[in-house]
Design an enzyme around this catalytic site. Structure first.
Site, PDB file in Angstrom:
ATOM      1  N   GLU A  98     -22.193 -10.126  38.585  1.00 18.24           N
ATOM      2  CA  GLU A  98     -23.431  -9.367  38.526  1.00 18.24           C
ATOM      3  C   GLU A  98     -24.418 -10.054  37.580  1.00 18.24           C
ATOM      4  OE1 GLU A  98     -22.210  -4.823  39.559  1.00 18.24           O
ATOM      5  OE2 GLU A  98     -22.019  -5.414  37.487  1.00 18.24           O
ATOM      6  N   CYS A 111     -30.673 -11.549  32.843  1.00 17.57           N
ATOM      7  CA  CYS A 111     -29.402 -11.453  32.120  1.00 17.57           C
ATOM      8  C   CYS A 111     -28.324 -12.023  33.038  1.00 17.57           C
ATOM      9  CB  CYS A 111     -29.131  -9.990  31.763  1.00 17.57           C
ATOM     10  SG  CYS A 111     -27.562  -9.753  30.927  1.00 17.57           S
ATOM     11  N   CYS A 118     -13.944 -11.211  31.586  1.00 12.71           N
ATOM     12  CA  CYS A 118     -14.053 -11.707  30.212  1.00 12.71           C
ATOM     13  C   CYS A 118     -12.706 -11.511  29.530  1.00 12.71           C
ATOM     14  CB  CYS A 118     -15.131 -10.927  29.448  1.00 12.71           C
ATOM     15  SG  CYS A 118     -15.421 -11.531  27.771  1.00 12.71           S
ATOM     16  N   CYS A 122     -13.326  -6.545  24.100  1.00  7.81           N
ATOM     17  CA  CYS A 122     -13.972  -5.677  23.111  1.00  7.81           C
ATOM     18  C   CYS A 122     -13.757  -4.222  23.531  1.00  7.81           C
ATOM     19  CB  CYS A 122     -15.456  -6.010  23.009  1.00  7.81           C
ATOM     20  SG  CYS A 122     -15.709  -7.697  22.412  1.00  7.81           S
ATOM     21  N   CYS A 125     -16.450  -2.344  25.791  1.00  7.76           N
ATOM     22  CA  CYS A 125     -17.132  -3.079  26.864  1.00  7.76           C
ATOM     23  C   CYS A 125     -16.347  -2.994  28.165  1.00  7.76           C
ATOM     24  CB  CYS A 125     -17.319  -4.536  26.461  1.00  7.76           C
ATOM     25  SG  CYS A 125     -18.161  -5.509  27.732  1.00  7.76           S
ATOM     26  N   CYS A 341     -26.082  -2.990  28.986  1.00  9.29           N
ATOM     27  CA  CYS A 341     -25.120  -3.817  28.264  1.00  9.29           C
ATOM     28  C   CYS A 341     -23.719  -3.250  28.369  1.00  9.29           C
ATOM     29  CB  CYS A 341     -25.463  -3.889  26.783  1.00  9.29           C
ATOM     30  SG  CYS A 341     -27.078  -4.511  26.473  1.00  9.29           S
TER      31      CYS A 341
HETATM   32  N1  SAH Z   1     -19.601 -11.933  25.435  1.00  5.39           N
HETATM   33  C1  SAH Z   1     -20.904 -12.118  24.885  1.00  5.39           C
HETATM   34  C2  SAH Z   1     -21.971 -11.812  25.894  1.00  5.39           C
HETATM   35  C3  SAH Z   1     -22.107 -10.338  26.264  1.00  5.39           C
HETATM   36  S1  SAH Z   1     -23.610  -9.797  25.661  1.00  5.39           S
HETATM   37  C4  SAH Z   1     -21.036 -11.262  23.628  1.00  5.39           C
HETATM   38  O1  SAH Z   1     -20.153 -10.459  23.385  1.00  5.39           O
HETATM   39  O2  SAH Z   1     -21.973 -11.446  22.864  1.00  5.39           O
HETATM   40  C5  SAH Z   1     -23.565  -8.129  25.899  1.00  5.39           C
HETATM   41  C6  SAH Z   1     -23.792  -7.347  24.629  1.00  5.39           C
HETATM   42  O3  SAH Z   1     -23.626  -5.957  24.948  1.00  5.39           O
HETATM   43  C7  SAH Z   1     -22.756  -7.672  23.565  1.00  5.39           C
HETATM   44  O4  SAH Z   1     -23.308  -7.587  22.279  1.00  5.39           O
HETATM   45  C8  SAH Z   1     -21.760  -6.566  23.794  1.00  5.39           C
HETATM   46  O5  SAH Z   1     -20.949  -6.364  22.682  1.00  5.39           O
HETATM   47  C9  SAH Z   1     -22.665  -5.400  24.080  1.00  5.39           C
HETATM   48  N2  SAH Z   1     -22.000  -4.281  24.729  1.00  5.39           N
HETATM   49  C10 SAH Z   1     -20.839  -4.316  25.417  1.00  5.39           C
HETATM   50  N3  SAH Z   1     -20.517  -3.086  25.858  1.00  5.39           N
HETATM   51  C11 SAH Z   1     -21.507  -2.267  25.463  1.00  5.39           C
HETATM   52  C12 SAH Z   1     -21.761  -0.878  25.640  1.00  5.39           C
HETATM   53  N4  SAH Z   1     -20.929  -0.109  26.350  1.00  5.39           N
HETATM   54  N5  SAH Z   1     -22.871  -0.364  25.093  1.00  5.39           N
HETATM   55  C13 SAH Z   1     -23.751  -1.145  24.413  1.00  5.39           C
HETATM   56  N6  SAH Z   1     -23.556  -2.468  24.230  1.00  5.39           N
HETATM   57  C14 SAH Z   1     -22.451  -3.016  24.736  1.00  5.39           C
END
Ligand code: SAH
Length: 361
Positions: A98, A111, A118, A122, A125, A341
């Site tokens: 996506e 984006c 991944c 986390c 996420c 995000c």
């Molecule tokens: N893997 C990289 C790129 C992803 S960027 C990274 O972690 O930086 C996407 C951003 O959205 C990251 O900062 C991630 O931690 C954040 N994110 C992930 N899940 C989220 C959620 N449910 N709500 C808000 N932000 C989230």
């Protein structure tokens, strides 16, 4: 040289301009056609040799018979009430990724994903629930941008790119850096590195390597916690790549004049959003050219957190601002179509146990 698995012909979409010129030379085609063909593919978004109208008919036929020019296939396009558009692309091997178009934020922004799934897991996420399926190739990363630019009629206009889709960009280092080079090429999309932001959980050796690159994107660090223990829980890679070390690398990272590193901090209600957290965050930012971007958690089924109320978010931001830390709150775009995000997840035919669990809850 990358060749198509199906046909074993060279795949021109995977090649930077120099590689493309060499590949053409191997096929007996004069090198100067390299720039011309690179322009067709990456500047005009044309991947069918038959449509490359300033090449001779013989050359077009020769290309059609001897090369591939792969491009992601658009399967679904969904537009949010706020104009954010999510694209589902199918790759040559049938896997899906996506990408998201976020209009005027204030710039037009794409984006983009760097991996299918991944590996970072986390805790908050959704993409992490997929696990890592595979890395994207440089051509697939560039292909996403090209398809997005074509679909949104921005091929000739300026736009920004954030590597904030599915995947951890520094976990797919070589492909990501090659993609950035290909995207920056002035015969192609010509997107300058200052228009690109690479977001990472902070893989230390890769960050150190990034610090030496001639072509340097802006850097965003997914911090999300202010103590080692809490970051171990929320961003498990912290168990290996420690917060203290990450901040040390950031302190010496070569940011451009007036440039700053963005620190992303997801706000999870009652978990990491207290005044104490905010004060600790201020301390951590000390000595770093930093700005903090707060991301109020985007809720999704299967994720055991909630989004803090707006006044809680504001109170957190205020503590930072009062102590001189530049802070912004990310507006969630496209939440109604699950394009915000951390909400990118592709359900494959073979779902992993974690994905099944995520769907049930
Ligand atoms: N893997 C990289 C790129 C992803 S960027 C990274 O972690 O930086 C996407 C951003 O959205 C990251 O900062 C991630 O931690 C954040 N994110 C992930 N899940 C989220 C959620 N449910 N709500 C808000 N932000 C989230």
């Amino acid at each position: 040289m990358p060749v198509s698995a199906a046909t074993s012909r060279p795949d021109l979409a995977e090649l930077d301009r120099e590689e493309l010129e060499r590949a053409l030379a191997d096929l007996g085609v004069p090198r100067f056609h390299g720039s011309q063909i690179y322009r067709w593919i990456h500047h005009r978004g044309v991947t069918d040799p038959a449509a490359m109208s300033d090449l001779s008919v013989e050359l077009r036929q020769h290309l059609a018979a001897s090369v591939e020019i792969s491009t992601p296939t658009l399967e679904i396009k969904q537009t949010s009430t706020d104009g954010t558009t999510k694209f589902l692309f199918r790759l040559a091997d049938g896997l899906h990724i996506e990408s998201v178009y976020i209009p005027d934020t204030p710039a037009e922004t794409f984006c983009v994903s760097t991996q299918v799934g991944c590996a970072m897991k986390c805790a908050f996420c959704l993409t992490g629930k997929m696990g890592l399926v595979r890395n994207l190739t440089a051509g697939e990363i560039v292909g996403q941008v090209r398809r997005l630019a074509t679909e949104t009629h921005l091929l000739d206009k300026p736009f920004n790119i954030v590597l904030m889709g599915m995947g951890e960009p520094l976990h797919n280092y070589d492909a990501v850096m090659k993609a950035l080079r290909m995207i920056a090429d002035d015969r192609g999309l010509a997107v300058a590195p200052r228009r690109v932001t690479l977001s990472t959980v902070g893989l230390i050796p890769a960050l150190k390597r990034l610090a030496t690159e001639p072509l340097m994107p802006n850097l965003a660090i997914s911090l999300h916690a202010t103590t080692e223990a809490q970051r171990d829980d929320l961003v498990p890679i912290n168990q290996k790549h420690r917060l203290v070390e990450l901040l040390e690398v950031c302190r010496t990272f070569p940011v451009k004049r007036r440039g700053r590193i963005t620190f992303e901090y997801v706000l999870l209600n009652g978990v990491n959003d207290t005044p104490d957290d905010a004060r600790r965050l201020v301390k951590l930012m000390h000595g770093i050219k930093a700005k903090v971007n707060l991301l109020p958690f985007n809720e999704a089924a299967g994720l055991p957190f909630t989004r803090p109320a707006e006044d809680r978010v504001n109170a957190f931001a205020q503590i930072l601002a009062d102590r001189g830390v530049t802070v912004s709150v990310r507006k969630s775009r496209g939440r109604d179509i699950r394009a915000a995000c951390g909400q990118l997840i592709v359900e494959s035919a073979k779902r992993s146990p974690a994905q099944k669990l995520a769907e049930k809850i």
